[in-house]
Write an enzyme that holds these catalytic residues in place. Structure first.
Site, PDB file in Angstrom:
ATOM      1  N   HIS A 172      -8.236  -2.447   8.109  1.00 11.00           N
ATOM      2  CA  HIS A 172      -7.261  -1.713   7.284  1.00 11.00           C
ATOM      3  C   HIS A 172      -7.723  -0.251   7.245  1.00 11.00           C
ATOM      4  CE1 HIS A 172      -4.572  -1.437   3.601  1.00 11.00           C
ATOM      5  NE2 HIS A 172      -5.337  -0.377   3.427  1.00 11.00           N
TER       6      HIS A 172
ATOM      7  N   HIS B 150      -6.923   3.953   6.837  1.00  7.67           N
ATOM      8  CA  HIS B 150      -6.077   5.076   6.413  1.00  7.67           C
ATOM      9  C   HIS B 150      -6.346   6.241   7.353  1.00  7.67           C
ATOM     10  CE1 HIS B 150      -4.435   3.803   2.371  1.00  7.67           C
ATOM     11  NE2 HIS B 150      -5.160   2.771   2.756  1.00  7.67           N
TER      12      HIS B 150
ATOM     13  N   CYS C  48      -3.874   5.163  -2.541  1.00  4.49           N
ATOM     14  CA  CYS C  48      -4.341   4.375  -3.681  1.00  4.49           C
ATOM     15  C   CYS C  48      -4.433   5.303  -4.883  1.00  4.49           C
ATOM     16  CB  CYS C  48      -5.700   3.742  -3.392  1.00  4.49           C
ATOM     17  SG  CYS C  48      -6.376   2.855  -4.815  1.00  4.49           S
TER      18      CYS C  48
ATOM     19  N   ASP D 177       0.829  -1.202   0.000  1.00  7.41           N
ATOM     20  CA  ASP D 177       0.000   0.000   0.000  1.00  7.41           C
ATOM     21  C   ASP D 177       0.867   1.258   0.000  1.00  7.41           C
ATOM     22  OD1 ASP D 177      -2.405   1.292  -0.066  1.00  7.41           O
ATOM     23  OD2 ASP D 177      -3.164   0.486   1.814  1.00  7.41           O
TER      24      ASP D 177
HETATM   25 ZN    ZN Z   1      -5.079   0.882   1.805  1.00  2.00          ZN
END
Ligand code: ZN
Length: 304
Positions: A203, A205, A236, A13
């Protein structure tokens, strides 16, 4: 004793959005040092077409190198059947298949609908089973999407049920663009836990500063698996506005301060984070712990 696994995703990532490239040897050095710091799971690469994301054109070499590291689960991300095929051929032992809950993100990221992506998962599972490879799944944009806006809970929970029925070994809910609040996290992870017995992963951010608060909310619902990126590296390229993951070092420090054992050496982790700044001088790293160091009153759960 409560334990949790912090899974490093910086090599995937983190590097996905980075303008800088790391060569294969440096990636393997990173993986080895992170494992030596006590990390047991690292997402090491993504099997996407090299023409799309050239930074992962060395995916097979990275898998081969990481397989030689003892006591480490190396995870490879796959977005379609061809990617799964390539990962398994390269010797990957653990793959994570990604489905976007947002239709718009799915079209933008993998050029197919959410349903089409879901329908491919049983094929990926069959390939993995035949090869003795662990296959998990991740639901991206589970908390909303910068292209589409809201993503209905029902959409995400129905994906959880289907992925679980198809045999996903674990299911990660990803806040790809940093829209989630702790209230959303509590609601969606509780709902997911009602629909599957499989381990759930989180997950997050830190796009809007709620990343660590979301970790606490997920922990309270029973989640014990957290993705994080050293120095908060990441984003991303196909989700406008997405910025870095929660910083690994801050996530570990948070969990340890709550008495949750991660098995990670704080000192070794911070040293590696400083090394990362040398490897990637043009990338903005975030995270607080590396700036201030642990509090004088802090003792880690892992050695206490
Ligand atoms: Zn991510």
């Amino acid at each position: 004793m409560t334990t949790a696994c912090v899974r490093e995703v910086g090599l995937r990532d983190g590097l996905q959005l980075a303008a800088s490239r790391l060569d294969t040897d440096t990636k393997l050095d990173w993986i080895r040092q992170q494992a030596a710091a006590g990390f047991r799971e690292i997402e090491i690469t993504s099997f996407v077409p090299p023409s799309l994301l050239p930074q992962f054109s060395d995916a097979a070499e990275v898998v081969a190198g990481a397989n030689a590291v003892a006591d480490l689960t190396s995870v490879s991300l796959v977005l379609n059947v061809k990617g799964a095929d390539r990962a398994i051929a390269a010797g990957a032992r653990h793959i994570t298949y990604v489905v976007s809950a947002s239709e718009a993100h799915s079209q933008s990221n993998v050029r197919c609908s959410t349903q089409e992506a879901l329908d491919r998962f049983p094929i990926v599972m069959a390939l993995a089973r035949d090869a003795g490879v662990f296959a998990g799944a991740a639901i991206s944009t589970a908390f909303g999407c910068s292209l589409q806006g809201a993503v209905p809970d029902q959409q995400v929970l129905s994906l959880v049920s289907s992925l679980s029925e198809y045999g996903a070994g674990e299911i990660t809910l990803a806040d790809t663009v940093g829209f989630a609040s702790p209230r959303d996290v509590t609601r969606l992870f509780r709902g997911a836990a009602e629909r599957t017995e499989r381990p759930l992963g989180a997950h997050f951010h830190d796009t809007r500063g709620l990343g660590l608060a979301n970790v606490v909310a997920a922990l309270d619902t029973g989640v014990r698996h957290f993705d994080a990126s050293l120095g908060g590296l990441g984003g991303c390229p196909f989700a406008p506005g997405a910025s870095g993951n929660i910083a690994t070092e801050d996530c570990v420090y948070l969990l340890e301060s709550l008495g949750v054992h991660t098995g990670v050496s704080i000192d070794a982790m911070i040293a590696l984070r400083q090394q990362l700044a040398v490897w990637l001088p043009d990338e903005a790293l975030t995270g607080k712990l590396a700036l201030a160091g642990p509090a004088r009153t802090f003792s880690t759960a892992s050695v206490a």
